[in-house]
Enzyme design. Sequence first.
Site, PDB file in Angstrom:
ATOM      1  N   GLU A  41     -34.849 -34.002  -1.869  1.00  0.00           N
ATOM      2  CA  GLU A  41     -34.777 -35.371  -2.377  1.00  0.00           C
ATOM      3  C   GLU A  41     -35.062 -35.402  -3.885  1.00  0.00           C
ATOM      4  OE1 GLU A  41     -36.805 -39.736  -1.344  1.00  0.00           O
ATOM      5  OE2 GLU A  41     -37.839 -37.890  -0.807  1.00  0.00           O
ATOM      6  N   LYS A 114     -30.881 -44.772   0.297  1.00  0.00           N
ATOM      7  CA  LYS A 114     -32.051 -44.767   1.176  1.00  0.00           C
ATOM      8  C   LYS A 114     -32.394 -46.176   1.642  1.00  0.00           C
ATOM      9  CE  LYS A 114     -36.811 -42.919   1.068  1.00  0.00           C
ATOM     10  NZ  LYS A 114     -37.714 -42.105   0.235  1.00  0.00           N
ATOM     11  N   CYS A 151     -35.699 -38.910   3.504  1.00  0.00           N
ATOM     12  CA  CYS A 151     -37.153 -38.909   3.575  1.00  0.00           C
ATOM     13  C   CYS A 151     -37.715 -39.990   4.512  1.00  0.00           C
ATOM     14  CB  CYS A 151     -37.748 -38.996   2.177  1.00  0.00           C
ATOM     15  SG  CYS A 151     -39.456 -38.379   2.097  1.00  0.00           S
TER      16      CYS A 151
END
Length: 291
Positions: A41, A114, A151
Amino acid sequence: MPRIALLQLTADPAPAVNIQKTEEAIHKAAAEGAQIICTQELFTTEYFCITQDTDNFDLAATIPGELTESHQALAKELGVVIVASGFEKRATGLYHNTAWVVDSDGTYLGSYRKSHIPQDPGFEEKFYFTPGDTGYKCFHTAFGKIGVLICWDQWYPEAARITALKGAEILIYPTAIGWLPEEKNLPSGNTTLGEAQHNAWQSVMCGHAVANGCYVCAINRVGTEGETEFWGQSFVSNHYGQVVDIAPVHDETILYHDIDLKALEDHRRIWPFFRDRRIDTYAPITERFLD
């Protein structure tokens, strides 16, 4: 059986150094036969979300843009799929944590922003990132159908399920997660809080692999940035939730695994979880909370 490579690296304060290091790792992975190559990431930077600092917005770049174009050229040159994650500037005052996928012929397949944004000490992400609006995606590449989540998305079975329902055979999670020094060694049951945190992180993703009959790959960084000790341990889980390859805690490494898509197909036939879903009972899942 496409070979996947997970690039577990440390980060330098200078983005140019990280970009060069990652490009060298991509070349090395391709030379070792990797066909799908994935970064951690926010691979171009240190994990700047440790603090709230408006100067860090200068680290963001347009996506697609110069960096994705360089990945297109690199992917075409090496004949590999590249999955990468960076800091996107969409407009002044509007930023995302974004991953992109480039196919082996250099085609830019698109990006995923995200969706779930955390806010904890040392993980000040709500200050920097607007929640993604791309929806969950499956990218059809030359070497398989790939879903990319990022994540904090790891903790949400809904995200994994929707991505798998869109056809993903491999779920890829670029990640930046680690221990805070005041927490790592605290007692927690028969272990430490640090070990318990890592176990939860790995276990929840292995559960996604089982529930969706797919492979899961998580790519973490290593090294200490500020007070955060990133715990590495990038891994690949098969569709039984077995960790079939795992990287070290502290060392930079390229983790390789050969993905058996035929075994995955056979597995979905004998454990047909998608067939047996009771979609007529799931409407309450869209509520914030059920009193």
